[in-house]
Design a protein around this motif. Structure first.
Motif, PDB file in Angstrom:
ATOM      1  N   PRO A 189       0.815  -1.225   0.000  1.00  5.58           N
ATOM      2  CA  PRO A 189       0.000   0.000   0.000  1.00  5.58           C
ATOM      3  C   PRO A 189       0.844   1.268   0.000  1.00  5.58           C
ATOM      4  O   PRO A 189       2.012   1.254   0.394  1.00  5.58           O
ATOM      5  CB  PRO A 189      -0.792  -0.116   1.311  1.00  5.58           C
ATOM      6  CG  PRO A 189       0.105  -0.917   2.210  1.00  5.58           C
ATOM      7  CD  PRO A 189       0.801  -1.903   1.313  1.00  5.58           C
ATOM      8  N   ASP A 190       0.250   2.352  -0.427  1.00  2.00           N
ATOM      9  CA  ASP A 190       0.900   3.670  -0.387  1.00  2.00           C
ATOM     10  C   ASP A 190       0.663   4.304   0.980  1.00  2.00           C
ATOM     11  O   ASP A 190       0.122   5.402   1.098  1.00  2.00           O
ATOM     12  CB  ASP A 190       0.339   4.568  -1.497  1.00  2.00           C
ATOM     13  CG  ASP A 190       0.828   4.165  -2.876  1.00  2.00           C
ATOM     14  OD1 ASP A 190       1.939   3.645  -2.970  1.00  2.00           O
ATOM     15  OD2 ASP A 190       0.088   4.382  -3.850  1.00  2.00           O
ATOM     16  N   ASP A 191       1.070   3.591   2.027  1.00  2.00           N
ATOM     17  CA  ASP A 191       0.880   4.056   3.393  1.00  2.00           C
ATOM     18  C   ASP A 191       2.240   4.336   4.029  1.00  2.00           C
ATOM     19  O   ASP A 191       3.243   3.705   3.675  1.00  2.00           O
ATOM     20  CB  ASP A 191       0.150   3.001   4.229  1.00  2.00           C
ATOM     21  CG  ASP A 191      -1.262   2.718   3.730  1.00  2.00           C
ATOM     22  OD1 ASP A 191      -1.840   3.615   3.082  1.00  2.00           O
ATOM     23  OD2 ASP A 191      -1.769   1.615   3.987  1.00  2.00           O
ATOM     24  N   VAL A 192       2.239   5.232   5.002  1.00  2.00           N
ATOM     25  CA  VAL A 192       3.494   5.578   5.669  1.00  2.00           C
ATOM     26  C   VAL A 192       4.109   4.359   6.340  1.00  2.00           C
ATOM     27  O   VAL A 192       5.341   4.210   6.354  1.00  2.00           O
ATOM     28  CB  VAL A 192       3.259   6.722   6.680  1.00  2.00           C
ATOM     29  CG1 VAL A 192       4.499   6.957   7.533  1.00  2.00           C
ATOM     30  CG2 VAL A 192       2.891   7.997   5.944  1.00  2.00           C
ATOM     31  N   ASP A 193       3.296   3.446   6.891  1.00  2.00           N
ATOM     32  CA  ASP A 193       3.872   2.274   7.557  1.00  2.00           C
ATOM     33  C   ASP A 193       4.368   1.223   6.576  1.00  2.00           C
ATOM     34  O   ASP A 193       4.815   0.145   6.976  1.00  2.00           O
ATOM     35  CB  ASP A 193       2.900   1.667   8.568  1.00  2.00           C
ATOM     36  CG  ASP A 193       1.689   1.003   7.934  1.00  2.00           C
ATOM     37  OD1 ASP A 193       1.557   1.007   6.692  1.00  2.00           O
ATOM     38  OD2 ASP A 193       0.847   0.483   8.694  1.00  2.00           O
ATOM     39  N   GLY A 243      14.328   7.453  12.591  1.00  2.00           N
ATOM     40  CA  GLY A 243      12.922   7.767  12.378  1.00  2.00           C
ATOM     41  C   GLY A 243      12.062   6.519  12.415  1.00  2.00           C
ATOM     42  O   GLY A 243      12.553   5.421  12.645  1.00  2.00           O
ATOM     43  N   PRO A 244      10.750   6.721  12.238  1.00  2.00           N
ATOM     44  CA  PRO A 244      10.081   7.993  11.946  1.00  2.00           C
ATOM     45  C   PRO A 244       9.949   8.867  13.192  1.00  2.00           C
ATOM     46  O   PRO A 244      10.291   8.433  14.284  1.00  2.00           O
ATOM     47  CB  PRO A 244       8.708   7.555  11.440  1.00  2.00           C
ATOM     48  CG  PRO A 244       8.442   6.279  12.182  1.00  2.00           C
ATOM     49  CD  PRO A 244       9.786   5.611  12.302  1.00  2.00           C
ATOM     50  N   ARG A 245       9.458  10.063  12.997  1.00  2.00           N
ATOM     51  CA  ARG A 245       9.319  10.983  14.116  1.00  2.00           C
ATOM     52  C   ARG A 245       8.265  10.442  15.093  1.00  2.00           C
ATOM     53  O   ARG A 245       7.397   9.640  14.710  1.00  2.00           O
ATOM     54  CB  ARG A 245       8.936  12.377  13.628  1.00  2.00           C
ATOM     55  CG  ARG A 245       7.535  12.525  13.089  1.00  2.00           C
ATOM     56  CD  ARG A 245       7.240  13.953  12.653  1.00  2.00           C
ATOM     57  NE  ARG A 245       5.826  14.174  12.410  1.00  2.00           N
ATOM     58  CZ  ARG A 245       5.188  13.902  11.296  1.00  2.00           C
ATOM     59  NH1 ARG A 245       5.857  13.397  10.301  1.00  2.00           N
ATOM     60  NH2 ARG A 245       3.903  14.143  11.170  1.00  2.00           N
ATOM     61  N   PRO A 246       8.316  10.864  16.362  1.00  2.00           N
ATOM     62  CA  PRO A 246       7.334  10.400  17.348  1.00  2.00           C
ATOM     63  C   PRO A 246       5.901  10.638  16.886  1.00  2.00           C
ATOM     64  O   PRO A 246       5.581  11.658  16.294  1.00  2.00           O
ATOM     65  CB  PRO A 246       7.667  11.246  18.585  1.00  2.00           C
ATOM     66  CG  PRO A 246       9.104  11.603  18.431  1.00  2.00           C
ATOM     67  CD  PRO A 246       9.314  11.785  16.946  1.00  2.00           C
ATOM     68  N   GLY A 247       5.067   9.642  17.143  1.00  2.00           N
ATOM     69  CA  GLY A 247       3.667   9.732  16.764  1.00  2.00           C
ATOM     70  C   GLY A 247       3.340   9.148  15.418  1.00  2.00           C
ATOM     71  O   GLY A 247       2.163   9.019  15.062  1.00  2.00           O
ATOM     72  N   VAL A 248       4.362   8.778  14.638  1.00  2.00           N
ATOM     73  CA  VAL A 248       4.150   8.178  13.322  1.00  2.00           C
ATOM     74  C   VAL A 248       4.437   6.679  13.412  1.00  2.00           C
ATOM     75  O   VAL A 248       5.446   6.263  14.013  1.00  2.00           O
ATOM     76  CB  VAL A 248       5.069   8.821  12.258  1.00  2.00           C
ATOM     77  CG1 VAL A 248       4.912   8.105  10.921  1.00  2.00           C
ATOM     78  CG2 VAL A 248       4.754  10.293  12.108  1.00  2.00           C
ATOM     79  N   ALA A 249       3.574   5.876  12.826  1.00  2.00           N
ATOM     80  CA  ALA A 249       3.731   4.422  12.889  1.00  2.00           C
ATOM     81  C   ALA A 249       4.998   3.984  12.153  1.00  2.00           C
ATOM     82  O   ALA A 249       5.238   4.422  11.027  1.00  2.00           O
ATOM     83  CB  ALA A 249       2.518   3.735  12.275  1.00  2.00           C
ATOM     84  N   PRO A 250       5.825   3.126  12.768  1.00  2.00           N
ATOM     85  CA  PRO A 250       6.984   2.590  12.061  1.00  2.00           C
ATOM     86  C   PRO A 250       6.549   1.576  11.011  1.00  2.00           C
ATOM     87  O   PRO A 250       5.350   1.291  10.857  1.00  2.00           O
ATOM     88  CB  PRO A 250       7.779   1.910  13.179  1.00  2.00           C
ATOM     89  CG  PRO A 250       6.738   1.493  14.168  1.00  2.00           C
ATOM     90  CD  PRO A 250       5.681   2.578  14.124  1.00  2.00           C
ATOM     91  N   VAL A 251       7.512   1.033  10.303  1.00  2.00           N
ATOM     92  CA  VAL A 251       7.194   0.044   9.261  1.00  2.00           C
ATOM     93  C   VAL A 251       6.452  -1.135   9.887  1.00  2.00           C
ATOM     94  O   VAL A 251       6.888  -1.699  10.899  1.00  2.00           O
ATOM     95  CB  VAL A 251       8.481  -0.447   8.570  1.00  2.00           C
ATOM     96  CG1 VAL A 251       8.149  -1.546   7.570  1.00  2.00           C
ATOM     97  CG2 VAL A 251       9.185   0.711   7.873  1.00  2.00           C
ATOM     98  N   ALA A 252       5.332  -1.509   9.275  1.00  2.00           N
ATOM     99  CA  ALA A 252       4.496  -2.580   9.809  1.00  2.00           C
ATOM    100  C   ALA A 252       5.198  -3.932   9.690  1.00  2.00           C
ATOM    101  O   ALA A 252       5.929  -4.191   8.725  1.00  2.00           O
ATOM    102  CB  ALA A 252       3.163  -2.617   9.069  1.00  2.00           C
ATOM    103  N   ALA A 253       4.938  -4.795  10.672  1.00  2.00           N
ATOM    104  CA  ALA A 253       5.598  -6.104  10.719  1.00  2.00           C
ATOM    105  C   ALA A 253       5.316  -6.926   9.466  1.00  2.00           C
ATOM    106  O   ALA A 253       6.203  -7.623   8.958  1.00  2.00           O
ATOM    107  CB  ALA A 253       5.145  -6.857  11.965  1.00  2.00           C
ATOM    108  N   THR A 254       4.090  -6.845   8.932  1.00  2.00           N
ATOM    109  CA  THR A 254       3.765  -7.660   7.753  1.00  2.00           C
ATOM    110  C   THR A 254       4.586  -7.230   6.540  1.00  2.00           C
ATOM    111  O   THR A 254       4.994  -8.070   5.736  1.00  2.00           O
ATOM    112  CB  THR A 254       2.272  -7.547   7.415  1.00  2.00           C
ATOM    113  OG1 THR A 254       1.921  -6.153   7.280  1.00  2.00           O
ATOM    114  CG2 THR A 254       1.421  -8.162   8.504  1.00  2.00           C
ATOM    115  N   HIS A 255       4.841  -5.933   6.405  1.00  2.00           N
ATOM    116  CA  HIS A 255       5.615  -5.448   5.266  1.00  2.00           C
ATOM    117  C   HIS A 255       7.098  -5.792   5.443  1.00  2.00           C
ATOM    118  O   HIS A 255       7.774  -6.154   4.473  1.00  2.00           O
ATOM    119  CB  HIS A 255       5.425  -3.945   5.102  1.00  2.00           C
ATOM    120  CG  HIS A 255       3.983  -3.539   4.948  1.00  2.00           C
ATOM    121  ND1 HIS A 255       3.070  -4.289   4.234  1.00  2.00           N
ATOM    122  CD2 HIS A 255       3.295  -2.459   5.433  1.00  2.00           C
ATOM    123  CE1 HIS A 255       1.892  -3.699   4.265  1.00  2.00           C
ATOM    124  NE2 HIS A 255       2.000  -2.603   4.989  1.00  2.00           N
TER     125      HIS A 255
END
Length: 303
Positions: free
Chosen positions: A211-215, A268-280
């Motif tokens: 997906p085109d998601d930040v995580d 990173g990422p900055r506080p409050g932003v989800a890190p890379v998801a485990a599934t990805h």
């Protein structure tokens, strides 16, 4: 006959989200040879090493045989195989293909269509690239197979058969999330206020339902984006950098830019932003990262 749709719909071995780009790589190679040399047959024994190299460099991390696509691409209606005994592939084994003097080439109808419409070759190549590889690898893959086609999302007359549309906001969202710094090395170059050499990398490739998601994104410099997509670099379960044991670099630049990254925490990422998801992360490790990771670099001893 819609040859672009046929290229986009190649039947590939499937198990979950596993990558199996064997047929696309062979078809790209065959298109490159057709562009350079016309419709000459490709003898398996003569191109086997080329196909091995392509699979090793752009295929999945596990070992695979170039005999597989040479035989199975016949079923997609774009490729034919002949042997000393006539039409038809002798099987999927390397020995069978060599012993039978197997040769392959694009089917006659496709060769006629390519001569009639010179733009068709580029459109087929681009849809194969889009459906199977990330954009960071398109230009070098074309060079590897000897294709001279324009790549990139803004090519005039580009035909997309994708069922999803990319979110053009992803780059800015990911770069902002990582505060315009490479997550691997911390590079943060700019010209004035414009970042240069920083890119938004998909962890799970868009071509494989990423997906085109930040995580699912990382802000990476151009070098580390390429190495990440080539499987030299990865991300561990603890969000630390993995470096493949298969990577070899003896100079100080290779050590500083690659091998010494092993075990380093992501920036990173900055506080409050989800890190890379485990599934990805798990998909990239299984489908892109090559071999086992190097041990983490030992911390320097206190003075």
């Amino acid at each position: 006959m819609n040859w672009v749709e046929r290229a986009a719909g190649l039947r590939q071995w499937s198990k979950g989200a596993a990558r199996a780009p064997h047929k696309p790589l062979l078809l790209l190679y065959a298109l490159g040879r057709f562009q350079r040399e016309g419709d000459g047959e490709l003898r398996y024994s003569a191109v086997e090493e080329d196909l091995k190299r392509l699979l090793a460099e752009y295929g999945p991390p596990h070992r695979t045989s170039p005999a597989y696509p040479f035989h199975h691409l016949v079923g997609d209606g774009v490729w034919e195989v002949r042997t000393d005994r006539g039409t038809g592939s002798p099987g999927t084994g390397v020995r069978e293909l060599r012993a039978a003097g197997a040769t392959g080439r694009l089917v006659p109808e496709l060769r006629v269509a390519l001569r009639r419409d010179p733009s068709l070759l580029g459109r087929m190549a681009r849809v194969l690239l889009d459906a199977n590889f990330p954009p960071s690898l398109h230009d070098e893959l074309c060079e590897a197979v000897g294709l001279d086609v324009e790549t990139g999302p803004d090519v005039p007359g580009r035909l997309s058969t994708a069922r999803r549309q990319r979110d053009r906001r992803m780059r800015e969202l990911v770069l902002t999330a990582y505060e315009y710094r490479c997550a691997f090395c911390g590079y943060d170059g700019r010209i004035g206020t414009v970042p240069v050499g920083l890119e938004a990398a998909h962890v799970r490739w868009w071509a494989f339902d990423g997906p085109d998601d930040v995580d699912n994104g990382l802000c990476l410099c151009a070098l580390h984006h390429k190495l990440f997509d080539k499987g030299v670099l990865g991300i561990g379960a603890d969000h630390r950098i993995l470096v493949s044991r298969r990577f070899v670099g003896h100079g100080p630049a290779a050590r500083a830019q690659v091998t010494e990254l092993s075990g380093r925490a992501l920036t990173g990422p900055r506080p409050g932003v989800a890190p890379v998801a485990a599934t990805h992360r798990a998909w990239h490790t299984a489908q892109v990262f090559h071999g086992d990771p190097r041990p983490a670099r030992a911390a320097p001893s206190p003075a």
